[in-house]
Design a protein around this motif. Structure first.
Motif, PDB file in Angstrom:
ATOM      1  N   ALA B 204     -49.979 -30.809 117.411  1.00 19.44           N
ATOM      2  CA  ALA B 204     -49.846 -31.706 118.593  1.00 19.44           C
ATOM      3  C   ALA B 204     -51.366 -32.234 118.795  1.00 19.44           C
ATOM      4  O   ALA B 204     -51.580 -33.300 119.288  1.00 19.44           O
ATOM      5  CB  ALA B 204     -49.225 -30.839 119.585  1.00 19.44           C
ATOM      6  N   ILE B 214     -47.566 -41.921 122.577  1.00 20.58           N
ATOM      7  CA  ILE B 214     -46.657 -41.404 121.900  1.00 20.58           C
ATOM      8  C   ILE B 214     -46.288 -39.826 122.001  1.00 20.58           C
ATOM      9  O   ILE B 214     -45.263 -39.694 122.319  1.00 20.58           O
ATOM     10  CB  ILE B 214     -46.492 -42.033 120.436  1.00 20.58           C
ATOM     11  CG1 ILE B 214     -46.539 -43.469 120.235  1.00 20.58           C
ATOM     12  CG2 ILE B 214     -45.401 -41.369 119.705  1.00 20.58           C
ATOM     13  CD1 ILE B 214     -45.430 -44.187 121.091  1.00 20.58           C
ATOM     14  N   MET B 215     -47.534 -39.303 122.117  1.00 17.82           N
ATOM     15  CA  MET B 215     -47.163 -37.770 122.442  1.00 17.82           C
ATOM     16  C   MET B 215     -46.440 -37.502 123.689  1.00 17.82           C
ATOM     17  O   MET B 215     -45.718 -36.572 123.819  1.00 17.82           O
ATOM     18  CB  MET B 215     -48.568 -36.859 122.417  1.00 17.82           C
ATOM     19  CG  MET B 215     -49.053 -36.808 120.897  1.00 17.82           C
ATOM     20  SD  MET B 215     -47.818 -35.911 119.838  1.00 17.82           S
ATOM     21  CE  MET B 215     -47.855 -34.450 120.359  1.00 17.82           C
ATOM     22  N   THR B 216     -46.520 -38.496 124.563  1.00 21.69           N
ATOM     23  CA  THR B 216     -45.767 -38.374 125.790  1.00 21.69           C
ATOM     24  C   THR B 216     -44.346 -38.128 125.530  1.00 21.69           C
ATOM     25  O   THR B 216     -43.457 -37.588 126.163  1.00 21.69           O
ATOM     26  CB  THR B 216     -46.187 -39.291 126.813  1.00 21.69           C
ATOM     27  OG1 THR B 216     -47.752 -39.563 127.159  1.00 21.69           O
ATOM     28  CG2 THR B 216     -45.729 -39.128 128.101  1.00 21.69           C
ATOM     29  N   LEU B 217     -43.861 -39.303 124.722  1.00 23.72           N
ATOM     30  CA  LEU B 217     -42.564 -39.463 124.372  1.00 23.72           C
ATOM     31  C   LEU B 217     -41.965 -38.129 123.659  1.00 23.72           C
ATOM     32  O   LEU B 217     -40.623 -37.761 123.666  1.00 23.72           O
ATOM     33  CB  LEU B 217     -42.298 -40.440 123.351  1.00 23.72           C
ATOM     34  CG  LEU B 217     -42.692 -41.935 124.064  1.00 23.72           C
ATOM     35  CD1 LEU B 217     -42.200 -43.170 122.743  1.00 23.72           C
ATOM     36  CD2 LEU B 217     -41.662 -42.350 125.133  1.00 23.72           C
ATOM     37  N   MET B 218     -43.058 -37.379 123.004  1.00 21.07           N
ATOM     38  CA  MET B 218     -42.670 -36.146 122.205  1.00 21.07           C
ATOM     39  C   MET B 218     -42.464 -34.962 123.147  1.00 21.07           C
ATOM     40  O   MET B 218     -42.098 -33.771 123.013  1.00 21.07           O
ATOM     41  CB  MET B 218     -43.510 -35.929 121.215  1.00 21.07           C
ATOM     42  CG  MET B 218     -43.991 -36.918 120.137  1.00 21.07           C
ATOM     43  SD  MET B 218     -42.513 -37.306 119.129  1.00 21.07           S
ATOM     44  CE  MET B 218     -42.466 -38.836 119.342  1.00 21.07           C
ATOM     45  N   GLY B 219     -42.666 -35.353 124.605  1.00 23.31           N
ATOM     46  CA  GLY B 219     -42.742 -34.112 125.639  1.00 23.31           C
ATOM     47  C   GLY B 219     -44.042 -33.101 125.791  1.00 23.31           C
ATOM     48  O   GLY B 219     -43.978 -32.190 126.309  1.00 23.31           O
ATOM     49  N   VAL B 220     -44.957 -33.865 125.337  1.00 20.11           N
ATOM     50  CA  VAL B 220     -46.569 -33.384 125.474  1.00 20.11           C
ATOM     51  C   VAL B 220     -46.945 -34.056 126.910  1.00 20.11           C
ATOM     52  O   VAL B 220     -47.403 -35.119 126.824  1.00 20.11           O
ATOM     53  CB  VAL B 220     -47.194 -33.414 124.201  1.00 20.11           C
ATOM     54  CG1 VAL B 220     -48.762 -32.931 124.274  1.00 20.11           C
ATOM     55  CG2 VAL B 220     -46.739 -33.092 122.927  1.00 20.11           C
ATOM     56  N   GLN B 221     -47.527 -33.045 127.327  1.00 20.81           N
ATOM     57  CA  GLN B 221     -48.297 -33.229 128.661  1.00 20.81           C
ATOM     58  C   GLN B 221     -49.860 -33.390 128.212  1.00 20.81           C
ATOM     59  O   GLN B 221     -50.499 -32.483 128.084  1.00 20.81           O
ATOM     60  CB  GLN B 221     -48.273 -32.158 130.004  1.00 20.81           C
ATOM     61  CG  GLN B 221     -48.361 -32.676 131.184  1.00 20.81           C
ATOM     62  CD  GLN B 221     -47.884 -31.660 132.099  1.00 20.81           C
ATOM     63  OE1 GLN B 221     -47.463 -30.717 131.638  1.00 20.81           O
ATOM     64  NE2 GLN B 221     -48.492 -31.636 133.157  1.00 20.81           N
ATOM     65  N   MET B 225     -53.061 -30.704 127.204  1.00 20.78           N
ATOM     66  CA  MET B 225     -53.650 -30.615 125.632  1.00 20.78           C
ATOM     67  C   MET B 225     -55.009 -30.891 125.957  1.00 20.78           C
ATOM     68  O   MET B 225     -55.998 -29.978 125.307  1.00 20.78           O
ATOM     69  CB  MET B 225     -52.874 -31.635 125.118  1.00 20.78           C
ATOM     70  CG  MET B 225     -51.690 -31.533 124.252  1.00 20.78           C
ATOM     71  SD  MET B 225     -51.838 -29.974 123.410  1.00 20.78           S
ATOM     72  CE  MET B 225     -50.097 -29.800 122.974  1.00 20.78           C
TER      73      MET B 225
END
Ligand SMILES: Nc1ncnc2c1ncn2[C@@H]1O[C@H](COP(=O)(O)OP(=O)(O)O)[C@@H](O)[C@H]1O
Ligand SMILES: [Mg+2]
Lengths: 234, 324
Positions: B204, B214-221, B225
């Motif tokens: 990640a 796009i990482m937000t769409l994957m559920g990453v805050q 990170m």
């Protein structure tokens, strides 16, 4: 399943969506069509929380989307396949898929879902160790859809999945949407290929200059004079 | 494809440069003909260069990680290392703790410091103009230097620990401190590599450096990170401090003596590219060591800087950097 009511949104001082009201029921496939710059992508981005709604309400299975932080939207079962695919180009296909299963509840079922995606797209299994940036356009789209499926969503948002692809590949993408529908997924899709998309969805909305101009069943809209003239070139 | 070709040309260039430095002057040294292949001191120099490269690689690693992921350059990175060196010095020499626990405390403190730097400063500037980010982290550099001067004074301090050296062959001696530094650096580079490629969190971190949104769409805050990356970067600075404090004195301005090199290594390797940084660290360390062997240690630095400047003209994006 998904309900939007009176949603306004925009970028800075520019307002891109005006009073949008829209509904997607469980098991349905719904299309949003409209000219370039109408606000279709903005609509998808508001739903998945990438830009905030300025007013109006949005719910997913009766849960408030407006109050949900952007990174938690996927936990409610919404997976967004963004415009232009937006893969991680310098990571392998499998690492891209792994990121789709980042949330803890998806992580636990990673192996099983990976098999599911590889069965759906045997091409992805062959290319699992290839860098995503080196895939062809159609393969990238498959990878992007596969990545979204890895979270085990209930609702799939697809933003122009056929854009920039050769006609043969476009056929395959629409074929895929049929297959995905058979797996009990609800789909909200934005498309420029109006004629083709109306053959795979149940209903559609026409978005123009940020407002919803028309809506109806796929049948009604494909018979509508104005839609035929403006969006199907007939 | 073009990149591979340039890469090959560069590799050839580097080999030729090494050959010139390592070989040509050797055969005329002191009027005698000495063949490089039989010159044990040359081998010793090259081994020392290699060992130095490990420390330089570790030093640039945290900086590169932070830049690659957060897209902000920590001008004050070397000052974090300096504070880590002081932490170890105080724990060991003043509070009398054994060396290893002192080092662990040093690493923990710099990790916390890295976290705090992001939380208090960088977090508010993630989307700001690069110039403002540079001003802020540059300001931190002076803040840390002055704070260290106030708190610790300007005297040079050292642990007073010497690990000694051992004979590799009859003629070649290698310092334990350098070997330990190299080994630690190598293990950390490997560990970080495995973390970044094998774990969810590491993957990640790589992904977020390629597409933040796009990482937000994957559920990453994203914020979380970044904080984690900053803490890891700070911890790596602490680790570099452990290795440096065994070999060098600590003073409030010690960061200035290796900070610029760490930056040049990152830029030469391609900012944010850890493999590139790794290679660049060894090119630099060998240039410094071999230049120092044939001429003076200052000349070693001159060669390294000249090489850097020339490379910036030929390949401004760095050895393995992406063109943008
Ligand atoms: N990041 C942005 N900043 C400012 N305006 C934008 C941005 N993205 C899109 N817009 C504007 O918002 C409007 C709707 O864009 P978009 O939702 O991308 O349309 P569509 O997807 O229907 O082609 C357009 O007028 C576009 O210029
Ligand atoms: Mg669009």
């Amino acid at each position: 399943m998904l309900a939007l009511s009176g949603v306004d949104a925009g970028y800075g001082s520019f307002q891109a969506l005006f009073d949008c009201t829209l509904e997607v029921r469980t098991g349905e496939a719904v299309a949003v069509i409209g000219p370039n710059g109408a606000g279709k992508t903005t609509l998808m981005r508001v739903i998945s929380g990438l830009i905030p709604a300025r007013s109006g309400t949005m719910t997913m299975q009766d849960l408030d989307l407006v109050a949900t932080p952007p990174h938690d939207i996927i936990r409610l079962g919404i997976a967004h396949v963004p415009e232009n695919r937006r893969l991680f180009p310098r990571m392998t296909v499998e690492d891209n898929l792994r990121m789709g299963a980042y949330i803890p509840m998806a992580r636990a079922r990673f192996g099983e879902r990976l098999e599911f995606v590889y069965d759906l797209f045997p091409r992805m299994r062959e290319r699992r160790n290839q860098l995503a940036g080196t895939l062809s356009g159609g393969e990238q789209q498959m990878c992007a859809i596969g990545r979204a499926l890895m979270s085990g969503p209930k609702l799939l948002l697809l933003d122009e999945p056929s854009a920039g692809l050769a006609p043969v590949v476009v056929e395959r993408i629409f074929e895929l949407i049929r297959v995905i529908r058979e797996r009990d997924l609800t789909v909200l899709i934005v498309e420029q290929n109006v004629q083709q998309v109306l053959q795979v969805v149940d209903r559609a909305y026409v978005l123009e200059a940020g407002s919803i101009r028309m809506s109806g069943s796929a049948r009604e809209l494909s018979d509508n004079e104005e839609v035929r003239r403006l969006y199907m070139g007939l | 494809m073009g990149r591979l070709d340039t890469g090959r040309i560069l590799a050839t260039l580097a080999v030729i440069m090494f050959a010139c430095l390592a070989y040509v002057p050797t055969i005329v040294r002191e009027g005698d003909i000495v063949f490089a292949l039989t010159d044990v001191y040359l081998y010793e120099t090259m081994i020392n260069g290699l060992l130095l490269g490990g420390v330089l690689a570790l030093l640039s690693l945290g900086l590169n990680l932070i830049f690659g992921v957060i897209d902000v350059v920590w001008i004050c990175y070397a000052e974090v290392v300096m504070l880590g060196m002081y932490a170890i010095f105080y724990c060991h020499t003043v509070f009398g703790l054994p060396l290893i626990p002192s080092m662990m405390i040093g690493i923990a403190l710099t990790a916390v410091l890295g976290y705090a730097i992001h939380y208090l400063v960088i977090r508010h500037l993630v989307n700001a103009q690069p110039i403002n980010q540079l001003l802020a982290t540059g300001g931190l550099l002076f803040f840390f230097q002055s704070a260290a001067t106030l708190a610790f004074g300007i005297e040079f301090r050292n642990l007073g620990v010497s690990l000694g050296s051992f004979a590799l062959t009859q003629d070649i001696y290698v310092s334990w401190a350098r070997l330990a530094a190299f080994a630690t650096a190598a293990i950390c580079v490997l560990g970080l590599y495995l973390f970044l490629t094998r774990s969810y969190t590491g993957t990640a971190i790589r992904a977020i450096s390629q597409d933040r949104e796009i990482m937000t769409l994957m559920g990453v805050q994203q914020g979380r990170m970044y904080l984690m990356t900053s803490a890891i970067g700070g911890g790596l600075a602490g680790l570099a401090a452990c290795l440096l404090v065994l070999q060098y004195d600590v003073h409030p301005f010690v960061g200035l003596s290796f900070g610029p090199i760490a930056f040049m290594i990152c830029v030469l390797g391609g900012l944010g590219n850890m493999v590139g940084g790794f290679i660049a660290a060894f090119i630099f360390s060998e240039l410094i060591a071999l230049g120092g062997y044939h001429f003076d240690i200052e000349w070693g630095y001159v060669f390294a800087f000249v090489f850097f400047i020339v490379m910036m003209f030929i390949r401004p994006e760095g050895l393995l950097g992406k063109r943008s």
